[in-house]
Structures are given as structure tokens and as C-alpha cells.
Design a protein around this motif. Structure first.
Motif, mmCIF file in Angstrom:
data_model
loop_
_atom_site.group_PDB
_atom_site.id
_atom_site.type_symbol
_atom_site.label_atom_id
_atom_site.label_comp_id
_atom_site.label_asym_id
_atom_site.label_seq_id
_atom_site.Cartn_x
_atom_site.Cartn_y
_atom_site.Cartn_z
ATOM 1 N N ASP A 1 15.716 94.980 65.440
ATOM 2 C CA ASP A 1 15.493 93.603 64.997
ATOM 3 C C ASP A 1 14.836 92.745 66.075
ATOM 4 O O ASP A 1 13.906 91.993 65.793
ATOM 5 C CB ASP A 1 16.829 92.965 64.581
ATOM 6 C CG ASP A 1 17.448 93.663 63.379
ATOM 7 O OD1 ASP A 1 16.718 93.913 62.404
ATOM 8 O OD2 ASP A 1 18.656 93.973 63.422
ATOM 9 N N TRP A 2 15.342 92.842 67.313
ATOM 10 C CA TRP A 2 14.786 92.035 68.392
ATOM 11 C C TRP A 2 14.275 92.953 69.494
ATOM 12 O O TRP A 2 15.030 93.577 70.217
ATOM 13 C CB TRP A 2 15.826 91.062 68.937
ATOM 14 C CG TRP A 2 16.092 89.950 67.977
ATOM 15 C CD1 TRP A 2 17.146 89.812 67.126
ATOM 16 C CD2 TRP A 2 15.238 88.831 67.737
ATOM 17 N NE1 TRP A 2 17.016 88.678 66.374
ATOM 18 C CE2 TRP A 2 15.852 88.046 66.732
ATOM 19 C CE3 TRP A 2 14.016 88.399 68.271
ATOM 20 C CZ2 TRP A 2 15.277 86.873 66.246
ATOM 21 C CZ3 TRP A 2 13.451 87.222 67.794
ATOM 22 C CH2 TRP A 2 14.081 86.468 66.798
ATOM 23 N N HIS B 1 19.197 95.050 68.927
ATOM 24 C CA HIS B 1 18.164 94.662 69.901
ATOM 25 C C HIS B 1 18.123 95.700 71.013
ATOM 26 O O HIS B 1 18.996 96.573 71.110
ATOM 27 C CB HIS B 1 18.423 93.253 70.456
ATOM 28 C CG HIS B 1 19.561 93.164 71.434
ATOM 29 N ND1 HIS B 1 19.366 93.085 72.797
ATOM 30 C CD2 HIS B 1 20.905 93.128 71.245
ATOM 31 C CE1 HIS B 1 20.543 93.003 73.405
ATOM 32 N NE2 HIS B 1 21.493 93.024 72.489
ATOM 33 N N GLN C 1 22.924 92.436 63.945
ATOM 34 C CA GLN C 1 21.545 92.684 64.336
ATOM 35 C C GLN C 1 21.489 93.692 65.482
ATOM 36 O O GLN C 1 22.478 93.918 66.191
ATOM 37 C CB GLN C 1 20.862 91.380 64.757
ATOM 38 C CG GLN C 1 20.630 90.409 63.599
ATOM 39 C CD GLN C 1 19.727 89.272 64.012
ATOM 40 O OE1 GLN C 1 19.947 88.634 65.036
ATOM 41 N NE2 GLN C 1 18.716 88.997 63.227
#
Length: 768
Positions: free
Chosen positions: A55-56, A4, A2
Motif C-alpha cells: 500500500d505504501w 508498507h 495497510q
């Protein structure tokens, strides 16, 4: 795997926040208008990151002034002197917030601002929390919850960002003796629990805890406090994913401490400390996700994809893709917003521009690296990889970067004289005779207010609306007005006001070879103050004098001494985006040689006092103490190279602000400036104690009023500070000056404050 982001610039792509805050402070905009601007910036930031594919996305990384001040308000760490602001119901929460940052003067109420200092080794300033023994904390502001809900309502999945409890306490100062601020951990944790409870109720999945102190040397008590804090948080919230972020250096000897903490993810800075990856992967617990900070959050060079992919593959092969996150090295607060806004090829050539990445482009690099790591055989992604390789290679081999004459000078740097002809006590006698200055000599730090009218002249010149000759005449009139004002009120050593300068670093960078400039590459320094750092891409060379014309003109207007005003080599280095293809010390020595040439030209032109500002000496210290000596050796040498070519009768000043000098006082003395001026008013002259204990031999000007606040101090207030100063520093060593330059202040408050300052000097001469 992921992606971020730790934080995004909050000033807006066109510095909208700066403009909105300053309008509000001037009474030209309502609080509602300011809040709308803030909301628009937040939404734009979130949407930019979402559309690129992060994603974040962080929330609570926005701030109207400073994220540490936000935290102080959030946990109710509000000094008692602001009670009058709170009790007046006509003041909003934002008014209280700005009062803490900027001071407060209204209807007989006069309150000083909180202290401000540098955020680790950056040029960003934060507002220092104030702590008392047995300090009580309570949830005062719900900003972190409000912004999480605001993003959620807009369809944006975010991880709220909060300064971790241990780092927050360590960032503050004890305002009483005989207690340790870390003892407040039990008092402050209930507020963190309340915040996390509210976030959990709203469905939060991840919370980012910023704990940058994990990259510093820690004592046993601090390590125990870390363990206690995170064990207590985990007990209450075992199912909230806690991302612990470190940055600006490696975790190193704190690694086992980090592994003990009950967290779900650990972020490491692989730009500042790439070598830590091997050790971390060697024994990382199986329950921890590793966040790789591989895109530089503090510089503007394009990422080397090959190098980054090598680190990603190493991590994935060791712990698996599901335990790897990819991110910038730190918050992008320290980067300009968007390279796409750079359309002026005069200030930034196309060749140089292709080497760069600003915040928006860095987000894209993070996402691209994830896709490359996951889909190595994708033809479109391979094209991006090959294009990146070409750009990295073109920068390495470009003829723009290398100047053999400059390189030869650096090879022979040891032959440059870096000591004054005589010791200070002998120089002082000669300078006293030559300059004929009174005791408690008054001066200012250099700049005078740059009004919108003054700034408009530069804009008109760039747009071709006025000629160079017309521009120079306008600046000359402003210089003369400033000289006459200083003469009238009785300042002893004058300055020309620096009206020709856009910024104390940018101005010099524009006149040096090897430096490029952006048009919109603004970065927040503090509050609404934004700077546009020069881009040092190649070898530095001074093709012509930079300041002699203006200093000579100012000196021709008066019989009093006018200081020549220069920025020192370390500060130019620290406050620029610096090339990363050679040691920083070599770049610094190149700048030092250029400044040395300017110093000697000023002396030849008859300027008897020359100030070489070095506010960034302390800021440049590495975070780990075992690395200090190497840095200080070359940083102090660079200043001496710049300053030590002059005769004994020429007086060299330097200025430093917002620095703790205790650990480096010997190095400050080794600079051997005849006069050092420092920020002192916010600390109530407490910064002078180390100069007294050390028996600092040279002259010193402790600032007697805070220029970052619009409040006008009284003569008596300054006299009180000076009376404290003479308990630490002998009278014959003291100068009187403001804390810093006056560029950001208005003329009305500047005139009133300086008149009070000269009045204080007059009174001190009568008394002593």
C-alpha cells in the motif's frame, strides 16, 4: 489494515548500480548514463512493490552510495575542505557527493574522504557526518523531493523516507571540542521544515522518519531533543502523517518517550524484540497507528505465518484493524534482491532454497499476511498457510541441519584450551628471536588487488572453461608476482594476496559443512562494495584444510615470513545469514573449532605468523549496554578458542576496522592477539587515544592510509600520522600497515601507496 515497506535494496537485481558507479569513477561512463541506471533501478523497485500489492511504497530509499551521506548533502552539512570541489564548475553535485565518500585528487587538489563506520550492528557502512559548533545548515540537495515527484509522475504512491533529525545528529561526530552535536537541533530543523513544506505542496500524505536511536539507551538530553524536534515539526505540519520507525531492537524504556511524540504511526521491530508487543499494546495512545515489523528484514529465512498471524490478531483485537500496519522489521537494504534468480542447484539445493525469502519474496510475505489476517476463510490463502507450515516444519526436522558429532563438541566446549601458554611479554621475546623483525615492521592487511582478470579465472573455472590445474597455475603466478613486489619494495611481513578468494567470509563458508551459497544473493556493504553472505543453515564442520596449500606455496617462494590469512569466527558469524533455530553463540563456537583446526594445520606447515581477522567484534555488540557482557564473553572466548592452540613462537595477528574501541578496550585486550591492526587514518590517529589511556600491552598497527579511497597518500602524510601515533603508543609496540585489505584497489595506486608506506617506515627508523 495497510501494508508498507521501510526500504528496498538499491543495487539492482544484477548489481547494476555497482557496475555503473565503477564505470563512472573510471571515466568510462558519463554522469547521464549513471543517472539513467539509477532511475531504472528506482522504477523497477517501485513497480515490483506496487504489483505485489504494497500500500505504501518508500521513496528516497535509493542512494548512489549511502543514505546518511545523502542526508548530509541534502542539509548542506558539507565539510569546508570540499569548497574547492564546489567552486570548480566542471564538477557536478554527484562529483561533490563522491568526493565526500571517496576523497578527491585532481589537478593539484588532494582532499581526504569523510570517515566511515558501521550502521548499528550491521555490516553496512555509512559515511559519518561532520559537525562544528554552531554549524549552519541549508537545503543543498532536493533529492527527496525529486524522487517523490519522479514516483508520482510514474503513477506510484509513495511515502518519502528521511533520517529523523535526532538520529541524524547522533550519527555524526563533533569535529571541535566542548560542544554537543544535539545543540544543533535548532539549526537543522528549519531545513526539515523546508523539505516538508515542499513535499506538502506536492501532495504528500505520509512521511517516514527513521529514528533507530529510539532502540538504544538514551540520556535525558537526547530524550528532550526528541520531544523538542517532533513538537516543532508537528506545529508546522499537523496534517502530514508522520510514521516514526524504530528497528534492530525494542523501544523498551523509551516507550513513554515515543508515546509523547506527536506522530500518527509508530513502527516496531518484532523480529528482534517480539516480547515488546504486549507492553506496547497495553497502553498505546488511541491516536497512534501501530506498524508491526514482523517479516525479518535482516535474515533470509521464510516467515513463520502462524507465529506472525498470532501477533497480528493480538494487535487487531486490542486496537482494531484500522490502527494496524504490517511491514518488514527494517529496511530490506540488508537482504538480497530476488530468490527467483537462484536457479543453480549446485550452490543452493532445492531443499535449502524452499526455506528462504529474499527482498521481493519478503514483500510478498507482508501482503500475504495482511490477506490472511483479513480473509481467514479464503481457500487459496489457506493453501498458502498450509504450505508455509510444511516448509517451516521441514526445516526444523531436516537431516541436513543436524550433526551429532558437532553438537557433542559444543557440549564439551569448556574443555577446549582458550589461553596461550605464556603471557604476552614472554611470547614477545620468543617471537622477536624467531622472526627477526625490525622496529616499525611493515605489513599489509592481507588482500591485494583483485583485477577483472583474476576474477575471470574463477568464473572460467566454474563454467568449465579451464581446468583446476590451469586455474591453480594462474593463481600461483599472481601470488609469485605479489611476493616479488613486496620483497622488492621492502615490506617486512608478506602476504600471498588472497587471489584464490572471492570474499573473506564466502571463501571459508564454501569449504565448511553446514553452509550454503546463493549465486545472486548480493547485499550492499558500502558504496559499490557488495558481498554475498554465506547461508549458515546447519551444524558447522571443517572437512579439510582450507588455506594451507596457498600459504605454504607463498612461503616457499621467499625467506621472509608470509602470514597465514584467516577470517575469525565472530566475523564469519556476523557476515553470514545465520540459522535462527539455536543460540548464535553455539554457531560461533562451531565456527571457532573449525578455524582452530586450520590455525594448527598452518602452524604445522611452518607458517610462523597467522592473522585471524575479526573486524566484526565491535559490530556484533547488542544495542543495549546491559546485554553487552553476555555477548562479549562468548565472542572473545570464540576468538581465543580459534587462536590459542599455538606455541609461543607463533605470532597471532588480528585485524579490526571502522570500530570505536572505547567501551570494549578491556575485551580487545582479553583477545590477547600478539598484534592488532586497526583502521586509524581517517580519524587522524584519534582512535589510538583509548589504547594509550588503557596502556594496551600488546603490539598494534594503526593504519596509515585509507584504502577505501583511490587517492595515493604521500610519505610525509604517513610520517605525520606515525608521529602522532608514537605520542600514544611506545615505538617498540608499533607496526605500519594500511587501514584494511587492498582487494578493491587498482594495482597502480596500490604500488605507489605501499612504496610511500615503506618509505615512511624507513624514515621513522632513522628518526627513532
Amino acid at each position: 489494515m495497510q501494508t508498507h515497506n521501510l526500504g528496498y535494496p538499491r543495487i539492482g537485481s544484477d548489481r547494476e548500480l555497482k557496475k555503473a558507479c565503477e564505470k563512472y569513477w573510471a571515466g568510462k561512463a558519463s554522469v547521464e548514463e549513471l543517472m539513467i541506471t539509477g532511475k531504472n533501478i528506482r522504477h523497477q523497485n517501485w513497480m515490483t512493490q506496487k504489483e505485489i500489492g504494497i500500500d505504501w511504497i518508500p521513496s528516497n530509499d535509493f542512494s548512489y552510495y549511502d543514505q546518511v551521506l545523502d542526508m548530509s548533502l541534502m542539509v548542506g552539512a558539507i565539510p569546508k575542505r570540499y569548497n574547492k570541489v564546489i567552486l570548480d564548475k566542471s564538477n557536478t553535485e554527484l562529483d561533490l557527493y563522491f568526493a565526500m565518500a571517496r576523497g578527491f585528487q585532481k589537478e593539484g587538489i588532494d582532499i581526504k574522504a569523510m570517515e566511515m563506520t558501521k550502521w548499528f550492528d550491521t555490516n553496512y557502512h555509512y559515511i559519518v557526518p561532520e559537525f562544528e559548533s554552531n554549524q549552519k545548515f541549508s537545503l543543498f540537495s532536493t533529492k527527496i523531493i525529486d524522487e517523490y515527484l519522479e514516483a508520482k509522475k510514474a503513477g506510484i504512491k509513495t511515502k518519502p523516507v528521511i533520517i529523523g533529525p535526532v538520529s541524524y545528529l547522533l550519527l555524526g561526530k563533533e569535529k571541535e571540542e566542548n560542544f554537543n552535536k544535539l545543540d544543533l537541533i535548532k539549526n537543522i530543523l528549519p531545513v526539515y521544515v523546508e523539505i516538508l513544506t515542499r513535499l506538502k505542496e506536492e501532495g504528500v500524505e505520509w512521511v517516514q522518519f527513521d529514528e533507530p536511536f529510539l532502540a538504544l539507551d538514551l540520556d535525558t538530553k537526547t530524550k528532550e531533543t526528541f520531544e523538542y524536534a517532533y513538537i516543532e515539526i508537528h506545529k508546522q505540519f499537523p496534517y502530514i502523517n508522520k510514521l516514526l520507525t524504530t528497528y534492530f531492537d525494542g523501544i523498551k524504556d523509551n516507550l513513554q518517550l515515543a508515546y509523547k511524540l506527536p506522530i500518527q504511526a509508530l513502527h516496531i521491530d518484532l523480529v528482534r524484540c517480539p516480547q515488546q508487543l504486549e507492553e506496547i499494546l497495553g497502553n498505546i495512545p488511541g491516536n497512534i497507528i501501530l506498524s508491526l515489523g514482523i517479516v525479518d528484514g535482516r535474515n533470509i529465512w521464510k516467515n513463520d505465518f502462524e507465529n506472525s498471524l498470532e501477533m497480528i490478531h493480538k494487535a487487531v483485537s486490542k486496537i482494531g484493524a484500522d490502527r494496524v500496519m504490517i511491514a518488514p522489521s527494517c529496511s530490506l537494504l540488508h537482504s538480497p534482491v530476488d530468490l527467483d534468480l537462484e536457479t543453480d542447484t549446485k550452490s543452493l539445493s532445492l531443499e535449502t532454497k524452499k526455506w528462504l525469502a529474499f527482498a521481493k519474496q519478503k514483500i510478498d510475505e507482508v501482503v500475504t499476511l495482511k490477506r490472511l489476517a483479513e480473509k481467514e476463510n479464503d481457500s487459496e490463502l489457506q493453501k498458502k498457510l498450509q504450505e508455509n507450515k510444511k516448509i517451516v516444519e521441514s526445516r526444523r526436522t531436516s537431516t541436513l541441519i543436524h550433526n551429532e558429532k558437532v553438537k557433542e563438541k559444543i557440549k564439551n566446549i569448556e574443555s577446549v584450551v582458550d589461553k596461550r601458554e605464556s603471557i604476552f611479554s614472554e611470547r614477545k621475546k620468543k617471537q622477536k628471536e624467531a622472526l627477526q623483525l625490525p622496529s616499525f615492521a611493515t605489513t599489509t592487511i592481507g588482500s591485494f588487488p583483485q583485477t577483472s582478470e583474476v576474477r575471470s579465472w574463477r568464473s572460467k573455472l566454474k563454467k568449465g572453461l579451464i581446468t583446476s590445474l590451469e586455474y591453480e597455475e594462474l593463481v600461483k603466478k599472481e601470488i609469485e608476482k605479489t611476493i616479488r613486489f613486496q620483497e622488492k619494495i621492502g615490506i617486512d611481513v608478506l602476504v600471498h594476496g588472497e587471489f584464490e578468494r572471492n570474499d573473506m567470509v564466502e571463501y571459508f563458508g564454501e569449504q565448511l559443512d553446514g553452509v550454503a551459497f546463493s549465486k545472486n544473493g548480493w547485499v550492499q556493504s558500502y558504496g559499490s562494495r557488495c558481498v554475498k553472505p554465506p547461508i549458515i543453515y546447519g551444524d558447522i564442520f571443517r572437512p579439510h584444510p582450507m588455506t594451507v596449500k596457498w600459504s605454504s606455496y607463498a612461503q616457499s617462494l621467499t625467506n621472509k615470513n608470509v602470514k597465514g590469512m584467516l577470517t575469525g569466527p565472530v566475523t564469519i558469524l556476523q557476515w553470514s545469514f545465520v540459522r535462527d533455530d539455536q543460540p548464535r553463540k553455539d554457531t560461533c563456537f562451531q565456527i571457532a573449532l573449525a578455524i582452530r583446526e586450520e590455525v594448527l594445520d598452518l602452524e604445522k606447515a611452518g607458517i610462523k605468523i597467522i592473522q585471524i581477522d575479526e573486524p566484526a567484534i565491535r559490530e556484533g555488540l547488542p544495542l543495549r549496554k546491559n546485554e553487552w557482557k553476555n555477548y562479549l564473553d562468548w565472542a572473545i572466548k570464540a576468538f581465543r578458542i580459534a587462536s590459542c592452540g599455538v606455541e609461543d613462537r607463533t605470532q597471532i595477528h588480528t585485524h579490526m576496522c571502522y570500530s570505536e574501541f572505547n567501551d570494549i578496550i578491556q575485551n580487545i585486550a582479553d583477545m590477547d592477539a600478539d598484534v592488532i591492526t586497526i583502521e586509524c587514518s581517517k580519524s587522524d590517529m584519534k582512535l589510538l587515544s583509548i589504547f594509550s589511556e588503557f596502556k594496551y600491552p600488546n603490539d598494534i598497527g594503526p593504519g596509515v592510509y585509507d584504502i577505501h579511497s583511490p587517492r595515493v597518500p604521500s610519505k610525509q602524510e604517513m610520517i605525520s600520522l606515525l608521529q602522532k601515533a608514537i605520542k600514544s603508543i611506545p615505538v617498540d609496540q608499533l607496526w605500519i600497515n594500511p587501514d584494511c585489505g587492498l582487494k578493491t584497489r587498482g594495482w597502480e595506486e596500490t604500488k605507489k601507496s605501499l612504496i610511500e608506506m615503506v618509505g615512511a617506515a624507513t624514515e621513522m627508523r632513522k628518526q627513532y
